[in-house]
Design a protein around this motif. Structure first.
Motif, PDB file in Angstrom:
ATOM      1  N   ASN A  73     -19.567  79.174  42.210  1.00 40.07           N
ATOM      2  CA  ASN A  73     -18.797  78.974  43.403  1.00 40.07           C
ATOM      3  C   ASN A  73     -19.465  77.788  43.892  1.00 40.07           C
ATOM      4  O   ASN A  73     -20.147  77.688  44.534  1.00 40.07           O
ATOM      5  N   ASP A  88     -23.468  78.059  43.906  1.00 45.28           N
ATOM      6  CA  ASP A  88     -24.037  79.478  43.439  1.00 45.28           C
ATOM      7  C   ASP A  88     -23.609  79.271  41.892  1.00 45.28           C
ATOM      8  O   ASP A  88     -22.322  78.959  41.598  1.00 45.28           O
ATOM      9  N   ARG A 105     -18.556  83.365  52.730  1.00 51.23           N
ATOM     10  CA  ARG A 105     -19.468  84.336  52.016  1.00 51.23           C
ATOM     11  C   ARG A 105     -19.043  85.153  51.023  1.00 51.23           C
ATOM     12  O   ARG A 105     -19.756  85.670  50.140  1.00 51.23           O
ATOM     13  N   SER A 121     -25.269  85.307  46.883  1.00 50.42           N
ATOM     14  CA  SER A 121     -24.763  85.516  45.522  1.00 50.42           C
ATOM     15  C   SER A 121     -25.706  86.203  44.474  1.00 50.42           C
ATOM     16  O   SER A 121     -25.430  86.867  43.627  1.00 50.42           O
ATOM     17  N   CYS A 134     -27.361  80.981  46.839  1.00 48.64           N
ATOM     18  CA  CYS A 134     -27.786  81.622  48.143  1.00 48.64           C
ATOM     19  C   CYS A 134     -28.256  82.843  47.847  1.00 48.64           C
ATOM     20  O   CYS A 134     -27.986  83.486  46.875  1.00 48.64           O
ATOM     21  N   CYS A 159     -20.522  76.596  47.463  1.00 51.22           N
ATOM     22  CA  CYS A 159     -21.743  77.100  47.854  1.00 51.22           C
ATOM     23  C   CYS A 159     -22.882  76.819  46.980  1.00 51.22           C
ATOM     24  O   CYS A 159     -24.177  76.348  47.360  1.00 51.22           O
ATOM     25  N   CYS A 184     -19.140  84.145  47.632  1.00 49.53           N
ATOM     26  CA  CYS A 184     -20.574  84.115  47.312  1.00 49.53           C
ATOM     27  C   CYS A 184     -20.894  85.571  46.570  1.00 49.53           C
ATOM     28  O   CYS A 184     -21.559  85.883  45.496  1.00 49.53           O
TER      29      CYS A 184
END
Ligand code: ZN
Length: 163
Positions: free
Chosen positions: A38, A43, A124, A69, A66, A41, A127
């Motif tokens: 991702n 991830d 989010r 995730s 994060c 972010c 995530c």
């Protein structure tokens, strides 16, 4: 339970999965795997699955990113381990539905409902969905592996035998 109590409970479940991830690592005999990222972010998730008789006999994830995730990956592995591939795919669909509707899944989904609050934050959602999308990719790869294995079992042709 008040709304704020529930939010706190969900937060605790999420942090617990982030700090003590379940099924984290690698599998010695994975039958399929997939990697997902991702970039928004940062991830990263790698998922390895051992499918045996149409069932997810074992699953492990590795990655970094994060808390949402990584916690989501931990919850996902707990949910699908021991289930059939079909049930796992239904789980992917149910999770995506929760991210769209913002409505918690039933008790049978265990800790996963703790991520329902994420639905309010589109950034989010990517995530939280990463592990599930990567699982889906791994299961698609498994199908391809099966098809390739079946093709390899086709009896040799006359031409090949004469060589
Ligand atoms: Zn993230």
């Amino acid at each position: 339970m008040s709304a704020s109590d529930l939010e706190e409970l969900y937060r605790d479940i999420l942090l617990d999965h982030y700090r003590n991830p379940r099924n984290r690592g690698k599998l010695p005999l994975a039958s399929c795997a997939a990697h997902g990222a991702n970039p928004l972010c940062g991830d990263q998730i790698t998922i390895e699955v051992t499918v045996d008789g149409g069932r997810i006999a074992d699953i492990a994830f590795d990655g970094n990113g994060c808390s949402i995730s990584q916690a989501s990956a931990s919850m996902m592995t707990m949910y699908v381990k021991g289930r059939t591939v079909e049930e796992a795919r239904d789980g992917v669909a149910a999770f995506q539905q929760m991210m769209v509707s913002g409505e918690a899944l039933g008790e049978e989904y265990g800790d996963i409902e703790a991520l329902v609050g994420v639905a309010k934050f589109p950034v989010r959602v990517k995530c939280a969905s990463l592990a599930w999308k990567t699982l889906e990719q791994a299961l698609n790869n498994e199908q391809d592996n099966q098809a390739a294995a079946a093709a390899a079992r086709v009896p040799v042709t006359t031409d090949e035998r004469s060589q």
